[in-house]
Design a protein around this motif. Structure first.
Motif, PDB file in Angstrom:
ATOM      1  N   ALA A 130      33.641  41.042  31.455  1.00 36.92           N
ATOM      2  CA  ALA A 130      33.221  39.551  30.952  1.00 36.92           C
ATOM      3  C   ALA A 130      32.327  39.313  32.697  1.00 36.92           C
ATOM      4  O   ALA A 130      31.169  39.399  32.480  1.00 36.92           O
ATOM      5  CB  ALA A 130      33.658  38.346  30.413  1.00 36.92           C
ATOM      6  N   PHE A 131      33.028  39.620  33.740  1.00 35.74           N
ATOM      7  CA  PHE A 131      32.536  39.543  34.817  1.00 35.74           C
ATOM      8  C   PHE A 131      32.166  39.998  35.802  1.00 35.74           C
ATOM      9  O   PHE A 131      31.523  39.835  36.501  1.00 35.74           O
ATOM     10  CB  PHE A 131      33.397  38.291  35.213  1.00 35.74           C
ATOM     11  CG  PHE A 131      34.171  36.966  34.308  1.00 35.74           C
ATOM     12  CD1 PHE A 131      32.922  35.966  34.523  1.00 35.74           C
ATOM     13  CD2 PHE A 131      34.985  36.841  34.063  1.00 35.74           C
ATOM     14  CE1 PHE A 131      33.444  34.777  33.653  1.00 35.74           C
ATOM     15  CE2 PHE A 131      35.231  35.510  32.893  1.00 35.74           C
ATOM     16  CZ  PHE A 131      34.054  34.983  32.813  1.00 35.74           C
ATOM     17  N   GLN A 132      31.531  41.422  35.208  1.00 33.55           N
ATOM     18  CA  GLN A 132      32.097  42.155  36.771  1.00 33.55           C
ATOM     19  C   GLN A 132      30.234  42.435  36.790  1.00 33.55           C
ATOM     20  O   GLN A 132      29.862  42.079  36.034  1.00 33.55           O
ATOM     21  CB  GLN A 132      32.685  44.085  36.366  1.00 33.55           C
ATOM     22  CG  GLN A 132      31.734  44.757  34.649  1.00 33.55           C
ATOM     23  CD  GLN A 132      32.470  45.618  34.617  1.00 33.55           C
ATOM     24  OE1 GLN A 132      33.145  46.024  35.223  1.00 33.55           O
ATOM     25  NE2 GLN A 132      31.940  46.742  33.507  1.00 33.55           N
ATOM     26  N   PHE A 133      30.012  43.193  37.470  1.00 37.63           N
ATOM     27  CA  PHE A 133      28.578  43.259  37.862  1.00 37.63           C
ATOM     28  C   PHE A 133      27.816  44.707  37.271  1.00 37.63           C
ATOM     29  O   PHE A 133      27.647  45.586  37.556  1.00 37.63           O
ATOM     30  CB  PHE A 133      27.638  43.122  39.600  1.00 37.63           C
ATOM     31  CG  PHE A 133      26.110  43.222  39.259  1.00 37.63           C
ATOM     32  CD1 PHE A 133      25.760  42.125  39.469  1.00 37.63           C
ATOM     33  CD2 PHE A 133      25.647  44.146  40.083  1.00 37.63           C
ATOM     34  CE1 PHE A 133      23.576  41.995  39.219  1.00 37.63           C
ATOM     35  CE2 PHE A 133      24.311  44.098  39.650  1.00 37.63           C
ATOM     36  CZ  PHE A 133      23.668  43.655  39.603  1.00 37.63           C
ATOM     37  N   TRP A 183      24.792  35.253  35.652  1.00 40.71           N
ATOM     38  CA  TRP A 183      26.242  35.037  36.494  1.00 40.71           C
ATOM     39  C   TRP A 183      26.817  35.835  37.684  1.00 40.71           C
ATOM     40  O   TRP A 183      27.878  35.123  38.149  1.00 40.71           O
ATOM     41  CB  TRP A 183      26.632  34.183  35.708  1.00 40.71           C
ATOM     42  CG  TRP A 183      27.147  34.795  34.438  1.00 40.71           C
ATOM     43  CD1 TRP A 183      28.767  35.636  34.323  1.00 40.71           C
ATOM     44  CD2 TRP A 183      27.322  35.346  33.407  1.00 40.71           C
ATOM     45  NE1 TRP A 183      29.030  36.228  32.648  1.00 40.71           N
ATOM     46  CE2 TRP A 183      28.012  36.274  32.493  1.00 40.71           C
ATOM     47  CE3 TRP A 183      25.551  34.796  32.813  1.00 40.71           C
ATOM     48  CZ2 TRP A 183      27.463  36.737  30.994  1.00 40.71           C
ATOM     49  CZ3 TRP A 183      25.648  34.942  31.504  1.00 40.71           C
ATOM     50  CH2 TRP A 183      26.584  35.681  30.996  1.00 40.71           C
ATOM     51  N   THR A 184      27.405  37.171  36.596  1.00 45.13           N
ATOM     52  CA  THR A 184      27.991  38.448  37.169  1.00 45.13           C
ATOM     53  C   THR A 184      27.322  38.636  38.829  1.00 45.13           C
ATOM     54  O   THR A 184      28.710  39.682  39.301  1.00 45.13           O
ATOM     55  CB  THR A 184      27.821  39.446  35.908  1.00 45.13           C
ATOM     56  OG1 THR A 184      26.480  39.918  36.483  1.00 45.13           O
ATOM     57  CG2 THR A 184      28.499  39.146  35.152  1.00 45.13           C
ATOM     58  N   MET A 232      29.845  46.488  39.403  1.00 44.87           N
ATOM     59  CA  MET A 232      30.758  46.733  40.174  1.00 44.87           C
ATOM     60  C   MET A 232      31.873  45.753  40.701  1.00 44.87           C
ATOM     61  O   MET A 232      31.300  44.597  40.130  1.00 44.87           O
ATOM     62  CB  MET A 232      29.238  47.325  41.485  1.00 44.87           C
ATOM     63  CG  MET A 232      29.636  46.156  42.636  1.00 44.87           C
ATOM     64  SD  MET A 232      28.581  45.891  44.073  1.00 44.87           S
ATOM     65  CE  MET A 232      27.697  45.176  43.534  1.00 44.87           C
ATOM     66  N   ILE A 233      32.801  45.623  41.347  1.00 41.87           N
ATOM     67  CA  ILE A 233      33.477  44.700  41.428  1.00 41.87           C
ATOM     68  C   ILE A 233      33.650  44.228  42.882  1.00 41.87           C
ATOM     69  O   ILE A 233      33.888  45.428  43.145  1.00 41.87           O
ATOM     70  CB  ILE A 233      34.631  44.548  40.273  1.00 41.87           C
ATOM     71  CG1 ILE A 233      35.578  45.858  40.304  1.00 41.87           C
ATOM     72  CG2 ILE A 233      33.977  44.365  38.855  1.00 41.87           C
ATOM     73  CD1 ILE A 233      36.934  45.801  39.898  1.00 41.87           C
ATOM     74  N   GLY A 234      34.097  43.265  43.307  1.00 43.72           N
ATOM     75  CA  GLY A 234      34.489  43.242  44.736  1.00 43.72           C
ATOM     76  C   GLY A 234      34.684  42.586  45.280  1.00 43.72           C
ATOM     77  O   GLY A 234      33.084  42.587  45.395  1.00 43.72           O
TER      78      GLY A 234
END
Length: 195
Positions: A26-29, A39-40, A107-109
């Motif tokens: 839901a929130f990763q890019f 929003w990501t 991508m996350i982080g």
């Protein structure tokens, strides 16, 4: 500290087994959903892939973030952090394929945002002594070392978004030089006519 706290809370939420809802998804890019999930561009910053990813990012953010915030204030620090974070994702999206022939995946982080903080602090205080893998060096040399490493690792299969790191780094350099120029202009006008 607020950013670190949000990252830690998000990390624990990642481990909660929600029914019919995947917190990371839901929130990763994901570059493929840039226009439909804008929003990501911000939320991915607070997600991390494992405890070590979180620990090292937060450790670096604590030291460099605190140092930058003390020099430029809370608002400018947040400006650097979030601008570098957002533009890291955009750079990752638009530079990976045409320049490095990489298909960018999700991508996350916080690494891209932290690179921005790292670079801005380097412009303002290039000779601060830091330790990189227990080796003492000046901050400007550490930044150059990490930039060269990321550049040469861009096409590796290590699952690290090196183009995002480099994008954040260049954003931080630009913002650092802007802040330095504004500060120098302010100091010059403040002491104009004094001797």
């Amino acid at each position: 500290m607020a950013i670190i706290l949000l990252c830690v809370i998000s990390f624990f939420l990642e481990m909660v087994p929600f029914r019919e809802f995947n917190f990371i998804s839901a929130f990763q890019f994901d570059p493929g959903f840039l226009l439909t999930r804008p929003w990501t561009l911000v939320t991915y910053i607070f997600l991390h892939n494992g405890v070590w990813h979180l620990f090292f990012n937060m450790l670096v953010l604590y030291f460099f973030g605190t140092a930058l915030e003390q020099r430029v204030g809370n608002k400018q620090f947040l400006g650097v952090f979030f601008t570098a974070g957002v533009l890291s994702a955009i750079g990752y999206t638009f530079l990976s394929q045409p320049i490095f022939n990489i298909s960018p995946g999700p991508m996350i982080g916080a690494s891209g945002a932290i690179y921005g903080v790292f670079a801005a602090l380097t412009v303002l205080e290039p000779n601060i002594r830091v330790y990189v893998y227990f080796i003492p060096m000046r901050l400007k040399n550490a930044l150059l070392l990490f930039a060269v490493f990321d550049f040469f690792m861009v096409n590796s299969s290590d699952m690290i978004a090196h183009t995002a790191h480099l994008s954040g780094l260049f954003v931080g350099l630009y913002m650092g030089f802007r802040m330095k120029k504004i500060h120098e202009k302010y100091m010059k006008s403040r002491y104009a006519g004094r001797w």
